[in-house]
Design a protein around this motif. Structure first.
Motif, mmCIF file in Angstrom:
data_model
loop_
_atom_site.group_PDB
_atom_site.id
_atom_site.type_symbol
_atom_site.label_atom_id
_atom_site.label_comp_id
_atom_site.label_asym_id
_atom_site.label_seq_id
_atom_site.Cartn_x
_atom_site.Cartn_y
_atom_site.Cartn_z
ATOM 1 N N LYS A 1 -7.874 11.087 7.186
ATOM 2 C CA LYS A 1 -8.640 12.264 6.789
ATOM 3 C C LYS A 1 -7.858 13.566 6.834
ATOM 4 O O LYS A 1 -8.212 14.524 6.165
ATOM 5 N N ASN A 2 -6.811 13.613 7.617
ATOM 6 C CA ASN A 2 -6.103 14.883 7.838
ATOM 7 C C ASN A 2 -5.111 15.190 6.721
ATOM 8 O O ASN A 2 -3.932 15.476 6.964
ATOM 9 N N VAL A 3 -5.584 15.169 5.482
ATOM 10 C CA VAL A 3 -4.715 15.387 4.328
ATOM 11 C C VAL A 3 -5.283 16.511 3.459
ATOM 12 O O VAL A 3 -6.448 16.479 3.071
ATOM 13 N N SER A 4 -4.453 17.494 3.153
ATOM 14 C CA SER A 4 -4.820 18.565 2.233
ATOM 15 C C SER A 4 -4.290 18.220 0.848
ATOM 16 O O SER A 4 -3.101 17.951 0.687
ATOM 17 N N PHE A 5 -5.177 18.233 -0.148
ATOM 18 C CA PHE A 5 -4.753 17.926 -1.514
ATOM 19 C C PHE A 5 -3.742 18.942 -2.028
ATOM 20 O O PHE A 5 -2.887 18.610 -2.849
ATOM 21 N N ILE A 6 -3.842 20.172 -1.556
ATOM 22 C CA ILE A 6 -2.911 21.209 -2.011
ATOM 23 C C ILE A 6 -1.608 21.183 -1.221
ATOM 24 O O ILE A 6 -0.517 21.192 -1.798
ATOM 25 N N GLU A 7 -1.713 21.133 0.092
ATOM 26 C CA GLU A 7 -0.532 21.262 0.941
ATOM 27 C C GLU A 7 0.247 19.953 1.098
ATOM 28 O O GLU A 7 1.484 19.981 1.226
ATOM 29 N N ASN A 8 -0.423 18.824 1.096
ATOM 30 C CA ASN A 8 0.235 17.557 1.444
ATOM 31 C C ASN A 8 0.493 16.606 0.271
ATOM 32 O O ASN A 8 1.378 15.771 0.345
ATOM 33 N N ILE A 9 -0.296 16.705 -0.795
ATOM 34 C CA ILE A 9 -0.097 15.830 -1.955
ATOM 35 C C ILE A 9 0.370 16.682 -3.120
ATOM 36 O O ILE A 9 -0.362 17.541 -3.614
ATOM 37 N N LYS A 10 1.596 16.437 -3.566
ATOM 38 C CA LYS A 10 2.211 17.289 -4.584
ATOM 39 C C LYS A 10 2.608 16.462 -5.805
ATOM 40 O O LYS A 10 3.208 15.393 -5.681
ATOM 41 N N LEU A 11 2.258 16.981 -6.976
ATOM 42 C CA LEU A 11 2.509 16.287 -8.231
ATOM 43 C C LEU A 11 3.682 16.910 -8.965
ATOM 44 O O LEU A 11 3.797 18.136 -9.040
ATOM 45 N N LYS A 12 4.542 16.068 -9.510
ATOM 46 C CA LYS A 12 5.616 16.560 -10.365
ATOM 47 C C LYS A 12 5.025 16.891 -11.742
ATOM 48 O O LYS A 12 4.063 16.251 -12.179
ATOM 49 N N PRO A 13 5.580 17.870 -12.430
ATOM 50 C CA PRO A 13 5.063 18.232 -13.756
ATOM 51 C C PRO A 13 5.070 17.036 -14.701
ATOM 52 O O PRO A 13 6.015 16.241 -14.714
ATOM 53 N N PHE A 14 4.009 16.907 -15.482
ATOM 54 C CA PHE A 14 3.913 15.829 -16.467
ATOM 55 C C PHE A 14 3.036 16.296 -17.620
ATOM 56 O O PHE A 14 2.163 17.149 -17.453
ATOM 57 N N ALA A 15 3.260 15.725 -18.787
ATOM 58 C CA ALA A 15 2.450 16.034 -19.958
ATOM 59 C C ALA A 15 1.296 15.042 -20.045
ATOM 60 O O ALA A 15 1.482 13.842 -19.813
ATOM 61 N N TYR A 16 0.109 15.526 -20.367
ATOM 62 C CA TYR A 16 -1.048 14.639 -20.506
ATOM 63 C C TYR A 16 -0.986 13.927 -21.851
ATOM 64 O O TYR A 16 -0.847 14.549 -22.891
ATOM 65 N N GLU A 17 -1.088 12.599 -21.815
ATOM 66 C CA GLU A 17 -0.989 11.799 -23.033
ATOM 67 C C GLU A 17 -2.120 10.773 -23.161
ATOM 68 O O GLU A 17 -2.022 9.859 -23.981
ATOM 69 N N GLY A 18 -3.164 10.881 -22.353
ATOM 70 C CA GLY A 18 -4.252 9.915 -22.432
ATOM 71 C C GLY A 18 -4.030 8.684 -21.590
ATOM 72 O O GLY A 18 -4.973 8.066 -21.091
ATOM 73 N N GLU A 19 -2.763 8.326 -21.402
ATOM 74 C CA GLU A 19 -2.369 7.203 -20.552
ATOM 75 C C GLU A 19 -0.908 7.378 -20.202
ATOM 76 O O GLU A 19 -0.096 7.768 -21.053
ATOM 77 N N GLY A 20 -0.566 7.103 -18.949
ATOM 78 C CA GLY A 20 0.827 7.251 -18.562
ATOM 79 C C GLY A 20 1.026 7.198 -17.063
ATOM 80 O O GLY A 20 0.178 6.695 -16.336
ATOM 81 N N SER A 21 2.159 7.724 -16.626
ATOM 82 C CA SER A 21 2.468 7.742 -15.200
ATOM 83 C C SER A 21 3.362 8.939 -14.898
ATOM 84 O O SER A 21 3.997 9.499 -15.796
ATOM 85 N N PHE A 22 3.409 9.309 -13.639
ATOM 86 C CA PHE A 22 4.221 10.451 -13.227
ATOM 87 C C PHE A 22 4.479 10.359 -11.727
ATOM 88 O O PHE A 22 3.822 9.600 -11.005
ATOM 89 N N ALA A 23 5.418 11.147 -11.262
ATOM 90 C CA ALA A 23 5.822 11.107 -9.856
ATOM 91 C C ALA A 23 4.962 12.035 -9.015
ATOM 92 O O ALA A 23 4.527 13.101 -9.468
ATOM 93 N N ALA A 24 4.724 11.616 -7.791
ATOM 94 C CA ALA A 24 3.980 12.422 -6.822
ATOM 95 C C ALA A 24 4.521 12.111 -5.440
ATOM 96 O O ALA A 24 5.191 11.096 -5.231
ATOM 97 N N LYS A 25 4.222 12.972 -4.483
ATOM 98 C CA LYS A 25 4.684 12.711 -3.121
ATOM 99 C C LYS A 25 3.646 13.159 -2.104
ATOM 100 O O LYS A 25 2.853 14.084 -2.339
ATOM 101 N N LEU A 26 3.657 12.471 -0.987
ATOM 102 C CA LEU A 26 2.812 12.813 0.152
ATOM 103 C C LEU A 26 3.717 13.293 1.270
ATOM 104 O O LEU A 26 4.623 12.572 1.690
ATOM 105 N N GLU A 27 3.490 14.509 1.740
ATOM 106 C CA GLU A 27 4.269 15.071 2.828
ATOM 107 C C GLU A 27 3.306 15.526 3.911
ATOM 108 O O GLU A 27 2.514 16.451 3.711
ATOM 109 N N LEU A 28 3.369 14.872 5.056
ATOM 110 C CA LEU A 28 2.445 15.158 6.142
ATOM 111 C C LEU A 28 3.168 14.940 7.466
ATOM 112 O O LEU A 28 3.373 13.803 7.895
#
Length: 217
Positions: free
Chosen positions: A161-188
């Motif tokens: 539970k101790n996870v902030s969507f803004i502070e702890n889960i960070k998304l790498k920039p990606f273009a929206y295409e309806g379907e795809g994948s992209f990099a993300a990281k969890l830092e806690l």
């Protein structure tokens, strides 16, 4: 209950989406519930919460393809787990659909959401200033939903539970295409984990899913 979609990720991992069409009694008839489950079900307010709980359990039974009792519980942080099978699971639901992801050998997370304009009002609560910069203005709502589903899927995989969507889960920039994948990281704290998050648009809904090690085709 009709199977709406099934996707095999690799030999050990898959997810499925079901459309909820039965009554509560029809769903109950497909389950083997113990007293603690019946008590919990009785504590739920009848309606969507009741139907969502039942439908995810029915779908889980379909995906496990077993006649044995499935003891599905939630831990102190709300993460579902199985006591009598070694599989990892993740559950989600939104309006008329239930989603279940199952893996034999890795932690998983899935989220399904009905795409609605209201996400604009809460974007600042889960998106950092930097993340808002890569949102496509021409597909703003869909792009925001991918980001929400991605962060929710990672949150579910992590299971604390101790996870902030803004502070702890960070998304790498990606273009929206309806379907795809992209990099993300969890830092806690000392935890630093990288993920490849997948997403798909489905019948007016957005699906985001992740595992510890999704094998690419």
């Amino acid at each position: 209950m009709a199977l709406a979609y099934h996707k095999k990720i690799d030999s050990s991992t898959s997810f499925a989406i079901w459309k909820i069409e039965e009554s509560a009694d029809e769903l109950l008839a497909q389950l083997q519930l113990k007293e603690h489950e019946k008590s919990y079900l009785d504590s739920l307010i009848s309606g969507k919460r009741n139907m969502h709980w039942l439908s995810t359990r029915v779908l889980l039974r379909k995906m496990m393809d077993t006649d044995e009792y499935i003891d599905c519980r939630v831990d102190e942080d709300g993460k579902p787990y199985l006591t009598n099978f070694p599989h990892f699971i993740s559950l989600s639901h939104s309006y008329d659909y239930a989603a279940v992801m199952v893996s034999k050998n890795k932690s998983v997370g899935i989220d399904i959401e009905l795409v609605k304009n209201k996400i604009e009002r809460i974007a600042s609560k889960f998106m950092s200033v930097d993340e808002m910069q890569f949102i496509d203005e021409n597909q703003r709502i869909e792009h925001l939903y991918v980001c929400w589903c991605a962060k929710e899927a990672i949150y579910k995989l992590h299971g604390k539970k101790n996870v902030s969507f803004i502070e702890n889960i960070k998304l790498k920039p990606f273009a929206y295409e309806g379907e795809g994948s992209f990099a993300a990281k969890l830092e806690l704290g000392t935890i630093k984990r990288e993920f490849n998050v997948h997403y798909e648009r489905f019948d007016g809904y957005m699906i985001g899913f992740v595992s510890d090690d999704i094998n690419e085709e």
